[in-house]
Scaffold this active site. Structure first.
Site, PDB file in Angstrom:
ATOM      1  N   ARG B 298       0.835  -1.213   0.000  1.00  0.00           N
ATOM      2  CA  ARG B 298       0.000   0.000   0.000  1.00  0.00           C
ATOM      3  C   ARG B 298       0.867   1.259   0.000  1.00  0.00           C
ATOM      4  NH1 ARG B 298      -5.303  -2.002   3.638  1.00  0.00           N
ATOM      5  NH2 ARG B 298      -6.177  -3.109   1.853  1.00  0.00           N
ATOM      6  N   TYR B 440      -5.499  -0.546  -7.077  1.00  0.00           N
ATOM      7  CA  TYR B 440      -4.565  -1.570  -6.556  1.00  0.00           C
ATOM      8  C   TYR B 440      -4.602  -1.670  -5.024  1.00  0.00           C
ATOM      9  CZ  TYR B 440      -1.522  -2.348 -10.732  1.00  0.00           C
ATOM     10  OH  TYR B 440      -0.981  -2.710 -11.930  1.00  0.00           O
ATOM     11  N   GLU B 441      -4.468  -2.873  -4.528  1.00  0.00           N
ATOM     12  CA  GLU B 441      -4.238  -3.118  -3.091  1.00  0.00           C
ATOM     13  C   GLU B 441      -5.264  -2.454  -2.182  1.00  0.00           C
ATOM     14  OE1 GLU B 441      -2.288  -5.292  -3.250  1.00  0.00           O
ATOM     15  OE2 GLU B 441      -0.893  -4.832  -4.839  1.00  0.00           O
ATOM     16  N   GLY B 442      -6.512  -2.545  -2.591  1.00  0.00           N
ATOM     17  CA  GLY B 442      -7.578  -1.925  -1.794  1.00  0.00           C
ATOM     18  C   GLY B 442      -7.935  -0.582  -2.382  1.00  0.00           C
TER      19      GLY B 442
END
Lengths: 601, 601
Positions: B298, B440-442
Site C-alpha cells: 500500500r 490496486y491493493e484496496g
C-alpha cells in the site's frame, strides 16, 4: 439488462418541463416544426439511429482506430453507414434555413439529437458535428456560388466539412497563424501553409473534404486583425460534375489516447501544386466569422463531455446493480450471500455524483442551446439579453462539463474496480475519450481568460447583471417551496461570495495589475461554474417540486430522484465555492512571471 | 535539455534534512550500511540503472505491451536485462536480514531506490516490487526449506515472486475467497482454484513463478478467519536442481488501459494435474501474514503514484520551458516573438500544483518508510508509536497520492495542450498508468473504511493522539519562524475542523448508525489527508527556513522554491478542508441503502 447511454426521460424533462423548448415553435421561424410531440418523435428517431448504427460500434472504432497507411487515412467501414443514416434523416440540414435547403429546426432540437449521438459514439459524432458547423458557416457568410456548390453534398453526407485553425506554432495563440493566401491573376486566391489537428480532415466515408480555413492574405496586418476565412476543398468541383484535385495533402494522422475513431489530420496546402481557396466573408474579418462556428463548437464540446459522462454513468449503474461483492457493514456472517455493490454507500455516492454531474450539465447545455435560438428569433432588449447571457455562459458550458466530466467518468471507472482498468470493459474508453474536451476549442486556461478577462466586464458588466437577475428570480420562486428554501439561501450566499471575489480581483485590475487580476482565472471560472450549476439545480428543483401536483410528464419517482440529486449538489458540490473564495482572496502572488524561471529549479 | 523524471536533490533533502534517515544507520541493525555518503552512493547507483536500463524503454513497454500468445505471456526483451541489472546491484536482497542472505538495508533506502525505478518505468518496477515483497513474506513467515529453496533464485532475479489474492468473485471482499487447499497424503497440500489480476504472474524474463497465494484449507471456517497463506511455485524444484511442472496454468493476460508493460495474469491451479502448495505460517492465519506484504504494498502504491506524477511533472516543466506560445497579457504587439509558456501564470500554477503534489507526497511516503524502519529497531513506547502511526497513515499514504496523482498528471497533460493527447508524447502514458493506483491493493473506498472504521478508533484512539502530538510539535517549531506562523495557524485551525468533524461523525456511531458513520468515509479520508499534508509541508518549511543559515546541503534557490511550494499548499490546497467539513457535517443522508434501488430510476 439493456445497456443505456442516455436517458430519454431526462431529455424530455429538460426540454419540455424545465426549459420549455416546445414554446420556441410558437415563433414563425419554427412553426413548421410542430410541437412537443413532433420534437419527441424527431429525437426518438435520432435515438433509433444511435441505437442501430452508432452505439454497437463504439468499441470497434477504438480497437480498430483511424490510421494513416499507404498515403491515406483508413477509417472504420461503419462510418459510411453512419453518414448515410444521419443524412437520410436530415440531421446535416437540420438548422439550415428553408431557403438554403435546410429544415430550419430549433438549434436546441438539433443539438439534443447530437447529444444522443455523442453519448452513443463520440468519435463518430465528431465527424457529423464538424460538418454541420461548416454548413452553418458557409450558409451564413458564403456567397451564392459557395452555398450552391458545397452545401448540398455536405447535407447529403457525401462531403465532409472541417474547421482548420491550428498550426504547429499557433494553437492557443491564433494570432500567430502563418498559412498564406496569395491573390491569383483570376481574382481568386492560392493557399500555402500547414494545418495540424484537423478533425475529420480525411477518411474513407466521404469523397471530398471542405476545409474552412483561417489564413492570412499576403500583406495583411499582423495579429488577429489580418486573418481571413477561406473555403478550401480537397477536390474542386467543375461544371460537368467531375472533381479536380486541389493539392490538399493529408500527410499524417495523429494517433491519440482517446477518440481513436476520429481522424486528427495534418494537412498541407499548395506544396505539390496550386491550392485554390475561396474567400468567405470580408477580407481580414475571418476570425469573427470563425467564432460563429467556434462558439457553437464550444457548447458542443461541453455537451460531448456531458454525453460521454452520461454513457459512463449508465454503464456503471448497470454494473453496480449486477455485480455482487461484500455485505452490508453490520452483516458479520460470511455465509450470507454477497450483495450487489449498489447497496454500498460509497458506490451510491459515486453514482449520485455522476447523476448530479450529468443531469446538471445537460441542463446548463440546454439553457445555452435555447439562448442560441432566442438570439435568432428575438430582437431589441430580449435579443441583447440572449446574446450577452450566451457570451457569458459559453466559457462555463465549455469548461465545467469538460473538467468535471473527467472526475465523473473516473468515478464510473472506480465502480468497476480492477475490471474498469481492463480493455474488456468500455469504461476505460470513456475515460480516455473525455480527457480531450478540456483541450478542444480553447483549453480551460483560454476559457478562463475569456470569462474573467472579457466576459464579466463586457458592456459594463451587463451580461453579469442579466445572469444575476436570472438567478435571483429562480431563488425567489424556490423560496415558495419550504423544502427548497435552504438551498435557495445557500445559493444566495454563494452568489454573494462570487461577487465579493470578483470585486476583490477587480482591485488588482484597477491598479493596472492585469497579470495578477487574471492569474487565478481558472479558479474563478470554477467558482462561477458552481454558482451557475446551483442556479440550474434550483431551476430543476422548482419544476420537480411542482410537477407531481400539476401533472408532470414523468413518474413521481423521477421527480423525487431529481430532488435527491439536487440535495447532493447542495451538500457535496456547492460548498466548494467557499474554499475557492478563500484561495482567490488570498493575495499571495505565487504564479505571475517576475522575470526569471528559477521558481522551478 | 536532458529529460528528468525525479529530482535527486529533492530525495536528499527529504532523506537527510527533513526525515534524518541517515540517523537510522546509527542503530546496530543498520550500522554496516554506512552513513549519508554511502546511502547517497547507493541511490546514485540505482539512478544509473534507471537511467540506463529502465527509462529509455518506458515508451516501448507500452507500445509493445505484454500479450498472451500461443498459450504463454510474451513480454518485452528488455525486462530480462532489467532483472539482471537490479539483481546484480543487490536490490532484490536489500532489506532481507544478513542471516537470510540479504543486505539488511533500511527499508527507507530500499524503497527510495524503488521510487527512482517507478519514476523511470513504473511497469518494469512492478515486477521488481512484487518480487521483493514476496521475498519479505517468505523470510518472515516461511520455514527453512522455503527460505533456502525459493529465496536465493528470487534474489538473483531469476524467479519472480507474486501475491495472489483476487478471484473473480472476491476482489474487495477477500473473505469470499474460494481457492482450496486439500490436505494430501504426504502431509502437504494440493491447491485448486483460480486467481485473477495476478501482477507479474507470468512473463519471459524469469524461469519460475512463486505465487504467495491465499486459499482456504478444506473444512476451514468461513470468512477471513479461515484463510491460509500458501507458496505455490509454477515449477517444483527437485534435489538435483531440475524443475517439475506444478500445473499452474496461466490462461490469460488482461489487456489494460495503462501499465501495459506489466503482466496482469489469470492463473488456474490444479486443473490439468495436481498443484502442490506449501503452507506459509500457521493455518487460518494467512490474512494477517499477507497483510505484512499488503501494508508495504500500500505504501508502494502511493509511492508509485507520486513517482509517476514526478516524471510527468518534470516532463511538462521541460516542455513549458521550450514551447513558445502567446505573449504576456499586456503585450499587444503581434510582431513580438512568442514567449515560452512557462511565463504564463496559468501554466506556472499548473506546474507549481504538480511540484507541490509531488514533493509533498514524497515527504509523506518517506515519513511512512521511516516508520517501517523505526518499528523494526525500537521497542516499548517508541515501537508502539511507530506501529500505530504507520497503521493510521497507511490508508492516507496509499490514497492521497493515488487520487491526487490523477489530478497532478492531468495538469501535466494539459500543459502540452493538444500534443499531450497524442501518442507522440509520453504524458498520455503517465495519465493512463497512474489511474490504476486508486484501485490496486484496496480501492479508495476500502482505504476510507479502513481509516474511519478501524484506524482512527484503534486502541482507544491512540494512533490519532500520536499523530496530533506530532503535528502539534511541528506547529510549535514553525511558530518560531515569523514567515511560517500564519501557516501554522492555518494548520491549527484545520486540525480543529478535522477533530470536530470526527466528533460529529462519531455521534452517528454512538447511536449505532454505523452505515451513516461510514457513508462519507471517502471525504473524511480526503480531509484527513489535507491535514496530514499540511503537517508535512510545515515540517519541510521549518527545515527550508533554517537550512540556509545553518549550512544546508542545497542551494538557497532550492530552499526558497520549497517555501514557495509550501505557500502554494496553504493557499490552494489546505482551504479545501473547510468545504469538506461543511459537507461532512451536513446531516442529509443521501447515500445509505434504505431497502430499494429506486434512487437511480
Amino acid at each position: 439488462m439493456k445497456r443505456r447511454y442516455i436517458d430519454m426521460n431526462d431529455i424530455r424533462f429538460l426540454l419540455f418541463e424545465v426549459h420549455g423548448i416546445d414554446k420556441l415553435t410558437e415563433h414563425p421561424r419554427f412553426a413548421h416544426a410542430g410541437g412537443r410531440e413532433e420534437i419527441d418523435q424527431l429525437l426518438q428517431s435520432a435515438m433509433d439511429i444511435a441505437d442501430r448504427e452508432m452505439f454497437p460500434y463504439y468499441k470497434e472504432l477504438d480497437s480498430q482506430p483511424v490510421t494513416y497507411r499507404d498515403g491515406g487515412v483508413r477509417s472504420h467501414p461503419q462510418l459510411k453507414r453512419i453518414f448515410s443514416a444521419v443524412a437520410e434523416a436530415g440531421w446535416f440540414a437540420a438548422t439550415t434555413d428553408l431557403e438554403d435547403g435546410g429544415i430550419q429546426l430549433p438549434y436546441t432540437v438539433f443539438s439534443t439529437a447530437h447529444m444522443i449521438f455523442e453519448a452513443a459514439n463520440n468519435s463518430a459524432q465528431g465527424y457529423l458535428g464538424v460538418s454541420t458547423g461548416a454548413i452553418d458557416l458557409i450558409t451564413t457568410f458564403g456567397n451564392d456560388y459557395l452555398k450552391r456548390t458545397f452545401v448540398p453534398p455536405m447535407m447529403e453526407g457525401k462531403w465532409q466539412g472541417t474547421m482548420a485553425l491550428t498550426e504547429p506554432q499557433a494553437g492557443s495563440s491564433l494570432s500567430d497563424i502563418r498559412t498564406t493566401a496569395h491573390p491569383a491573376p483570376d481574382g481568386g486566391y492560392h493557399i500555402s501553409g500547414q494545418k495540424i489537428f484537423i478533425s475529420g480532415g480525411e477518411h474513407e466515408a466521404c469523397d471530398n473534404f471542405i476545409h474552412l480555413t483561417l489564413a492570412r492574405i499576403e500583406g495583411a496586418p499582423a495579429g488577429t486583425k489580418g486573418i481571413s476565412l477561406f473555403l478550401i476543398p480537397k477536390f474542386l468541383p467543375t461544371q460537368d460534375g467531375s472533381l479536380i484535385y486541389n493539392h490538399v495533402e493529408c500527410v499524417a494522422d495523429f494517433q491519440k489516447m482517446g477518440q481513436r475513431g476520429y481522424a486528427t489530420t495534418h494537412l498541407v496546402f499548395g506544396e505539390s501544386g496550386p491550392t485554390v481557396g475561396y474567400l468567405v466573408g470580408e477580407p481580414h474579418r475571418g476570425l469573427s466569422c470563425m467564432f460563429q462556428m467556434m462558439n457553437a463548437a464550444r457548447i458542443a464540446v461541453g455537451q460531448t463531455a456531458a454525453a460521454i459522462a452520461s454513457a459512463a454513468y449508465h454503464y456503471s449503474l448497470n454494473y453496480a446493480m449486477e455485480r455482487p461483492q461484500g455485505r452490508q457493514i453490520q452483516e458479520k456472517d460470511p455465509l450470507k450471500p454477497q450483495i450487489p455493490i449498489i447497496r454500498h454507500a460509497d458506490v451510491r455516492r459515486m453514482l449520485l455524483a455522476q447523476k448530479c454531474f450529468v443531469e446538471g450539465s445537460c441542463s446548463l447545455v440546454t439553457e445555452c442551446l435555447k439562448l442560441v435560438d432566442l438570439e435568432k428569433i428575438t430582437d431589441g432588449e430580449a435579443q441583447q439579453r440572449a446574446r450577452l447571457l450566451l457570451e457569458l455562459l459559453t466559457p462555463i458550458v465549455k469548461t465545467y462539463p469538460s473538467e468535471e466530466g473527467i472526475r465523473s467518468v473516473s468515478q464510473a471507472l472506480q465502480i468497476f474496480g480492477g475490471y474498469g482498468y481492463t480493455m474488456d470493459f468500455d469504461v476505460q474508453q470513456y475515460y480516455r475519450d473525455v480527457r480531450i474536451m478540456a483541450i478542444y476549442e480553447g483549453t480551460t486556461g483560454i476559457q478562463s481568460l475569456d470569462l474573467l478577462g472579457r466576459k464579466v466586464g463586457m458592456e459594463s458588466g451587463k451580461a453579469l447583471s442579466y445572469l444575476a437577475r436570472e438567478i435571483q428570480s429562480v431563488m425567489e420562486t424556490a423560496n415558495g417551496h419550504a423544502s427548497l428554501r435552504p438551498h435557495a439561501a445557500a445559493l444566495g450566499s454563494a452568489m454573494q461570495v462570487w461577487q465579493s471575489v470578483l470585486s476583490h480581483l477587480q482591485g488588482h485590475a484597477a491598479k493596472g495589475q492585469v497579470e495578477r487580476y487574471l492569474a487565478d482565472a481558472n479558479l474563478f471560472l470554477e467558482l462561477s461554474s458552481l454558482v451557475v450549476m446551483g442556479w440550474q439545480w434550483l431551476k430543476m428543483g422548482v419544476v420537480a417540486s411542482d410537477a407531481p401536483a400539476i401533472g408532470g410528464i414523468q413518474t413521481s419517482d423521477f421527480y423525487r430522484n431529481k430532488l435527491i440529486a439536487l440535495q447532493y449538489y447542495f451538500k457535496y458540490e456547492l460548498p466548494r465555492v467557499h474554499s475557492l473564495a478563500t484561495t482567490l482572496k488570498d493575495d499571495a502572488d505565487l504564479t505571475t512571471f517576475k522575470g526569471s524561471e528559477e521558481l522551478f529549479i
